[in-house]
Every structure is written in structure tokens, then in C-alpha cells.
Design a protein around this motif. Structure first.
Motif, short mmCIF file in Angstrom:
data_model
loop_
_atom_site.label_atom_id
_atom_site.label_comp_id
_atom_site.label_asym_id
_atom_site.label_seq_id
_atom_site.Cartn_x
_atom_site.Cartn_y
_atom_site.Cartn_z
N GLY A 171 0.84 -1.19 0.00
CA GLY A 171 0.00 0.00 0.00
C GLY A 171 0.87 1.24 0.00
N GLU A 172 0.25 2.36 0.17
CA GLU A 172 1.00 3.61 0.02
C GLU A 172 1.55 4.17 1.33
OE1 GLU A 172 1.76 5.00 -2.79
OE2 GLU A 172 0.64 3.62 -4.03
N GLN A 173 0.92 3.83 2.47
CA GLN A 173 1.26 4.51 3.72
C GLN A 173 1.57 3.52 4.84
OE1 GLN A 173 1.50 7.82 4.12
NE2 GLN A 173 0.80 8.34 2.06
N VAL A 174 2.48 3.91 5.73
CA VAL A 174 2.80 3.13 6.93
C VAL A 174 2.48 3.99 8.15
CG1 VAL A 174 4.65 2.06 8.28
CG2 VAL A 174 4.59 1.79 5.79
N LEU A 175 1.75 3.39 9.08
CA LEU A 175 1.46 4.04 10.36
C LEU A 175 2.46 3.50 11.38
CD1 LEU A 175 -0.37 5.75 12.23
CD2 LEU A 175 -1.79 3.69 12.53
N SER A 176 3.21 4.38 12.01
CA SER A 176 4.23 3.99 12.97
C SER A 176 3.92 4.64 14.32
CB SER A 176 5.61 4.44 12.47
OG SER A 176 6.61 4.12 13.40
N PHE A 177 3.98 3.84 15.40
CA PHE A 177 3.64 4.41 16.71
C PHE A 177 4.41 3.68 17.81
CE2 PHE A 177 0.56 1.20 15.50
CZ PHE A 177 0.43 0.39 16.62
N SER A 178 4.51 4.31 18.97
CA SER A 178 5.18 3.72 20.13
C SER A 178 4.47 4.19 21.39
CB SER A 178 6.65 4.13 20.16
OG SER A 178 6.77 5.54 20.25
N PHE A 179 4.78 3.52 22.50
CA PHE A 179 4.16 3.85 23.79
C PHE A 179 5.20 4.39 24.76
CE2 PHE A 179 1.52 0.53 21.89
CZ PHE A 179 0.28 1.16 21.93
N GLU A 180 4.73 5.08 25.78
CA GLU A 180 5.64 5.68 26.76
C GLU A 180 6.39 4.62 27.56
OE1 GLU A 180 3.73 8.59 29.17
OE2 GLU A 180 3.45 10.00 27.53
N ASP A 181 5.78 3.47 27.80
CA ASP A 181 6.51 2.37 28.43
C ASP A 181 6.43 1.15 27.51
OD1 ASP A 181 4.30 0.42 29.34
OD2 ASP A 181 3.60 2.34 30.15
N THR A 182 7.29 0.18 27.76
CA THR A 182 7.43 -0.96 26.84
C THR A 182 6.85 -2.24 27.43
OG1 THR A 182 9.66 -1.35 27.70
CG2 THR A 182 9.46 0.00 25.71
N ASP A 183 5.82 -2.12 28.21
CA ASP A 183 5.18 -3.28 28.82
C ASP A 183 4.64 -4.21 27.73
OD1 ASP A 183 3.66 -5.13 30.23
OD2 ASP A 183 3.06 -3.66 31.74
N ALA A 184 5.08 -5.46 27.72
CA ALA A 184 4.68 -6.42 26.69
C ALA A 184 3.18 -6.72 26.73
CB ALA A 184 5.47 -7.72 26.84
N ARG A 185 2.55 -6.43 27.87
CA ARG A 185 1.11 -6.69 27.98
C ARG A 185 0.29 -5.80 27.05
NH1 ARG A 185 0.40 -6.22 34.34
NH2 ARG A 185 1.82 -4.51 33.87
N HIS A 186 0.88 -4.68 26.63
CA HIS A 186 0.17 -3.80 25.68
C HIS A 186 -0.23 -4.57 24.43
CE1 HIS A 186 1.23 -0.74 28.35
NE2 HIS A 186 2.11 -0.03 27.64
N GLU A 187 0.67 -5.42 23.97
CA GLU A 187 0.42 -6.14 22.72
C GLU A 187 -0.78 -7.06 22.83
OE1 GLU A 187 3.99 -7.99 21.30
OE2 GLU A 187 5.23 -6.21 21.73
#
Length: 310
Positions: free
Chosen positions: A224-240
Motif C-alpha cells: 500500500g501507500e502509507q505506513v502508520l508507525s507508533f510507540s508507547f511511553e513504556d514498553t510493557d509487553a502486555r500492551h500487545e
């Protein structure tokens, strides 16, 4: 228009290792084909077969419509230029002396001074190779590949290790040469280089071409044409786990270090879904950005690994 280079079903095996597994490709006049792939994918062996340095176990290679055989190779290579990734020449020779030596190998071609002018090394023509910067050396080696006015150019990693200004200068020189009708077969690990120079891209992995097309076609087809890139303030694996349960598209997300990347067909909808889910789950986004899809994304999608990591 007949292709300058045509390889049909070439195979090469080293003991139990199949390095090249039924590869077919072609290069037309005025066209640049970029051969991309990780180390060990079979690129180098393929190119060495096309250059006549190795013989395939099976399959055929044609240059300018003629089968490349031990008898025809010498005459055919008069019409070919080769620039290797690492070229070791006698460092005490000057640029002009080096080009004079290379010009003597061919029946016809450019005047040495013309070759020097093409690569813009007039002010360095009397300097020894050991005195040149990395970019100047690569331009001198490119002049050696052009001195016989080849119809077909093989370029193996032509800008590896160069600064951005030197890389861009060589890109512009190669773009001009392509405009003269020369065919180019390029290998590179720089995706921006392939996007700038290549009319078509062939991605090789495990000795096979796994896809082929123009950079734009491959990006549209696989990313596709676009990539959405994001991150969180902490890296807690439970977010996933939480996001997988609340975002339908999260299973398609790729993790790159501490960032998440999603190839979005509908960017507005994806951003809306992401912000709704993070708000509901009380997750704090550290950053969110949008960027254009690239050949790097295509490679990652097809092979599951970055071409740089590979």
C-alpha cells in the motif's frame, strides 16, 4: 526491442548448496534492473554467471542476442562494463594512467580524457589512486567501466561506504548513462538507491526470484501507500495482548525495536481505531507518525527480515 541481457532458467549448485535455483531475467536498452536480496541469497553467484566469471550447471545466458560460450565470451565482453564493489588496482598509478591501461584492453571506446570528464575528475587526473577520497575512487572505477562505451553495465554495490554527497553524484552519473541507452544490472543494499535508479527490481532469496516489478508496482502490491508507525511511553509487553484483543488489524503489525508499524490501506480509519483503543485501555502513546511505504517495507513483508539485518 531485443534485450541486451537474457538469462533463462539458470541453476548453480555447490556440493549440497543450491546457490541459484532456476533464475530467469532480462535487461533492455536504457533500463536498470536492480537485483536485491540478503547475503547468501544467491545474488553474487547469479551476477558472476551473467558476467561470464562462472558457468551455470544448466540454463542459458545471452548477451546482445548471442549465447555466451567460451568461444564467444571474449568478443561479447568487449561490449560490457563491470564495476565491482571492491576494486583493487595498483595505487601508485594516476587516474589518467589507470584509465589508459583499461582503455588498452578494448578495441574501441572513449578517449581517456572523455572518460575522465564524464566522471568529473579533471582536477584529479594526475593524482595517484591512493590519494583519492572514497567517492573519487568510485568515480575513477566507474570511468574504467565506461571507457569502452559499453552497451551493458554491471554495477556491484557501487556506492557502499560513501557519504551522501558522493552517492548522489554517482547516482546522477548513472542516470545520465542510462539515458544514453545503456542497460544496467545493479546490486545494492541501499533501498533509496534502487528506488532512484531502477526501472525494475527483482528480489532474490534462497536462490530464487521471489518477486519482480517496478519499485512503484511492488510497493503498491505488497505494502500500500502509507505506513502508520507508533510507540508507547513504556514498553510493557502486555500492551500487545490488550491491543490484539481490541484492534482487528493489530496482528498484522510488525515490531521494529520499540516501535510498531502497520501498513495501512485506510490511514484515517487506522489512526481513529488506534486512538480509540489506546484511550479505552488507558495506554499512553509516545509518538505516532505516518510515512510513505518503501522498498524496505516490501523486503520486510516478503522475507520477514530487514535487508540491513540480513
Amino acid at each position: 526491442m531485443k534485450p541486451l541481457l537474457e538469462a533463462l532458467h539458470i541453476k548453480k549448485k555447490f556440493q549440497t548448496l543450491t546457490a541459484v535455483d532456476d533464475i530467469s531475467l532480462h535487461v533492455a536498452p536504457g533500463e536498470c534492473l536492480a537485483l536485491l536480496g540478503p547475503n547468501g541469497a544467491g545474488k553474487t553467484t547469479t551476477v558472476e554467471i551473467l558476467e561470464g566469471l562462472q558457468s551455470p550447471d544448466s540454463g542459458t545466458v545471452k548477451l546482445f542476442g548471442q549465447d555466451m560460450t567460451p568461444r564467444s565470451k571474449r568478443d561479447l565482453m568487449q561490449r560490457v562494463g563491470v564495476m565491482l564493489q571492491e576494486t583493487n588496482l595498483y595505487k601508485k598509478l594516476t587516474v589518467k594512467e589507470t584509465l589508459s591501461l583499461f582503455r588498452s584492453f578494448f578495441k574501441q571506446g572513449l578517449d581517456v580524457q572523455q572518460a575522465i570528464q564524464i566522471v568529473q575528475l579533471e582536477d584529479k587526473q594526475n593524482a595517484r589512486l591512493e590519494e583519492l577520497s572514497g567517492g573519487q575512487k568510485q568515480r575513477a572505477f566507474l570511468a574504467c567501466a565506461l571507457v569502452n562505451e559499453p552497451e551493458l553495465l554491471f554495477l556491484d554495490e557501487p556506492t557502499t561506504g560513501l557519504d551522501p554527497q558522493s552517492r548522489r553524484m554517482i547516482w546522477d552519473l548513472l542516470d545520465k548513462e542510462k539515458g544514453k541507452g545503456r542497460g544496467i544490472l545493479l546490486t545494492t543494499h541501499y533501498m533509496d538507491e534502487a528506488e532512484y535508479l531502477a526501472d525494475r527490481v527483482a528480489i532474490v532469496d534462497h536462490g530464487k526470484i521471489i518477486t519482480e516489478g517496478s519499485p512503484e508496482e511492488l510497493i503498491r502490491q505488497y505494502c500500500g501507500e502509507q505506513v502508520l508507525s507508533f510507540s508507547f511511553e513504556d514498553t510493557d509487553a502486555r500492551h500487545e495482548n490488550l491491543l490484539e484483543e481490541n484492534l482487528a488489524w493489530f496482528k498484522q503489525v510488525k515490531k521494529v525495536q520499540n516501535r510498531y508499524e502497520f501498513i495501512a490501506q485506510n490511514l484515517v480509519s487506522a489512526i481513529h481505531d488506534l486512538t480509540q483503543a489506546t484511550s479505552k485501555l488507558s495506554l499512553k502513546l509516545a509518538g505516532i507518525e505516518m510515512r510513505r511505504s518503501t522498498l524496505e517495507d516490501v523486503f520486510l513483508t516478503l522475507t520477514g527480515r530487514s535487508i540491513r539485518d540480513a
